[in-house]
Design a protein around this motif. Structure first.
Motif, mmCIF file in Angstrom:
data_model
loop_
_atom_site.group_PDB
_atom_site.id
_atom_site.type_symbol
_atom_site.label_atom_id
_atom_site.label_comp_id
_atom_site.label_asym_id
_atom_site.label_seq_id
_atom_site.Cartn_x
_atom_site.Cartn_y
_atom_site.Cartn_z
ATOM 1 N N LEU A 122 1.790 3.952 -17.266
ATOM 2 C CA LEU A 122 2.716 3.510 -16.219
ATOM 3 C C LEU A 122 2.090 3.673 -14.844
ATOM 4 N N SER A 123 1.418 4.804 -14.626
ATOM 5 C CA SER A 123 0.810 5.076 -13.320
ATOM 6 C C SER A 123 -0.270 4.055 -12.986
ATOM 7 N N ASP A 124 -1.088 3.705 -13.967
ATOM 8 C CA ASP A 124 -2.138 2.713 -13.728
ATOM 9 C C ASP A 124 -1.547 1.352 -13.382
ATOM 10 N N ILE A 125 -0.440 0.997 -14.015
ATOM 11 C CA ILE A 125 0.228 -0.265 -13.692
ATOM 12 C C ILE A 125 0.716 -0.246 -12.241
ATOM 13 N N LEU B 32 -0.600 -2.541 -9.181
ATOM 14 C CA LEU B 32 0.336 -3.360 -8.408
ATOM 15 C C LEU B 32 0.183 -3.091 -6.911
ATOM 16 N N ALA B 33 0.076 -1.819 -6.549
ATOM 17 C CA ALA B 33 -0.071 -1.459 -5.136
ATOM 18 C C ALA B 33 -1.392 -1.976 -4.568
ATOM 19 N N ILE C 52 5.989 6.787 -3.678
ATOM 20 C CA ILE C 52 5.347 6.829 -2.355
ATOM 21 C C ILE C 52 4.213 5.811 -2.288
ATOM 22 N N VAL C 53 3.434 5.710 -3.364
ATOM 23 C CA VAL C 53 2.322 4.756 -3.399
ATOM 24 C C VAL C 53 2.828 3.328 -3.210
ATOM 25 N N LEU C 54 3.885 2.965 -3.936
ATOM 26 C CA LEU C 54 4.438 1.615 -3.794
ATOM 27 C C LEU C 54 5.014 1.387 -2.403
ATOM 28 N N PHE C 55 5.690 2.393 -1.886
ATOM 29 C CA PHE C 55 6.344 2.256 -0.589
ATOM 30 C C PHE C 55 5.340 2.133 0.555
ATOM 31 N N TYR D 207 2.030 -1.726 1.662
ATOM 32 C CA TYR D 207 2.005 -2.666 2.788
ATOM 33 C C TYR D 207 1.770 -1.955 4.137
ATOM 34 N N PRO D 208 2.474 -0.828 4.413
ATOM 35 C CA PRO D 208 2.193 -0.120 5.665
ATOM 36 C C PRO D 208 0.744 0.342 5.786
ATOM 37 N N LEU D 209 0.133 0.735 4.654
ATOM 38 C CA LEU D 209 -1.262 1.173 4.704
ATOM 39 C C LEU D 209 -2.163 0.025 5.133
ATOM 40 N N ARG D 210 -1.919 -1.153 4.605
ATOM 41 C CA ARG D 210 -2.692 -2.329 5.021
ATOM 42 C C ARG D 210 -2.486 -2.585 6.511
ATOM 43 N N PHE D 211 -1.247 -2.452 6.991
ATOM 44 C CA PHE D 211 -0.962 -2.702 8.403
ATOM 45 C C PHE D 211 -1.676 -1.695 9.294
ATOM 46 N N VAL D 212 -1.746 -0.433 8.845
ATOM 47 C CA VAL D 212 -2.446 0.595 9.618
ATOM 48 C C VAL D 212 -3.903 0.204 9.827
ATOM 49 N N TYR D 213 -4.559 -0.228 8.770
ATOM 50 C CA TYR D 213 -5.965 -0.618 8.896
ATOM 51 C C TYR D 213 -6.131 -1.925 9.670
#
Length: 251
Positions: free
Chosen positions: A28-31, A35-36, A101-104, A107-113
């Protein structure tokens, strides 16, 4: 011969991996991680024009940064389950929090970079990207605060997982070397979480400088060397690993 080949390709030579079987938790975690990671790469959708293609190629730099950051979290998660093979209710709960937290934060992580890359371009006189993102000093401080909060929560979950494993030393039959390595990882992730939480007030309260508060998380690397001295390994490296008993099944 099989043991020799396994040791030759082992990237965790001082730690016997107890998680021999891939569990449903890991599946499940790898999926979720896949996805993230896909969300980070494909956030802009399909490329339909030459201009969009050019913008996508230019954006590969921040995409790569965000991808590598999330992949580092996946690797920490992977090593934990390979080392300990734990699958009790506490680990299931902590793992679920980490995945949320990873899913949430994908998108914000991409925006930060993206924002960091826009600032670098702006420092060389290319303002179009920063203007398109609506970046200013106040916005940069907010972005840094969000990054710090997400960083702290991710590593707080990993620290809690390692803390749980450290309390299962006897059950897992950890050698002295493995116990010290567990404590190193535990405190490294605790320090990473604390640095992340420190970024939030620094970003919001320090004018101008707050936009760069996220770089406080880089201190985790030199602190890692201090932790290595604080938790020295007994005897020769790998000696305890060779004396390890028969690998335990998932607990």
């Amino acid at each position: 011969m099989r043991s020799a080949l396994a040791a030759a390709f082992d990237h965790d030579l001082r730690f016997r991996w107890r998680g021999e079987q891939v569990t449903r938790i890991e599946n499940l975690s790898d999926i979720v991680f896949a996805l993230a990671l896909g969300m980070i790469v494909a956030a802009d959708g399909a490329v339909g024009t030459v201009g969009a293609l050019n913008a996508y190629v230019v954006g590969l730099v921040p995409i790569t940064g965000a991808f590598a950051t999330l992949l580092a979290v996946w690797n920490a998660h992977f090593v934990f389950f390979r080392r300990y093979g734990l699958a009790d209710s506490r680990i299931v709960g902590l793992n679920a929090c980490l995945l949320l937290i990873v899913l949430f934060t994908a998108y914000p992580l991409r925006f930060v970079y993206e924002a960091l890359y826009a600032y670098v371009l702006a420092s060389f006189g290319e303002m179009s990207r920063a203007e398109a993102m609506g970046l200013d000093w106040k916005g940069a401080q907010t972005i840094a605060a969000y990054f710090g909060a997400g960083y702290a929560l991710v590593y707080a979950c990993l620290a809690a997982m390692y803390g749980h494993a450290s309390k299962r030393t006897e059950l897992l039959v950890l050698t002295p070397t493995e116990h010290q390595l567990t404590l190193r990882a535990l405190w490294r992730y605790r320090v990473a979480a604390m640095l992340g939480f420190a970024v939030v007030p620094a970003a919001l309260l320090l004018p101008r400088l707050g936009a760069f508060a996220g770089f406080l998380t880089l201190l985790v690397t030199p602190i890692g060397f201090i932790l290595a001295r604080r938790f020295p390994l007994p005897g020769a490296a790998g000696a305890d690993y060779q004396r390890s008993p028969t690998p335990a099944r998932s607990v």
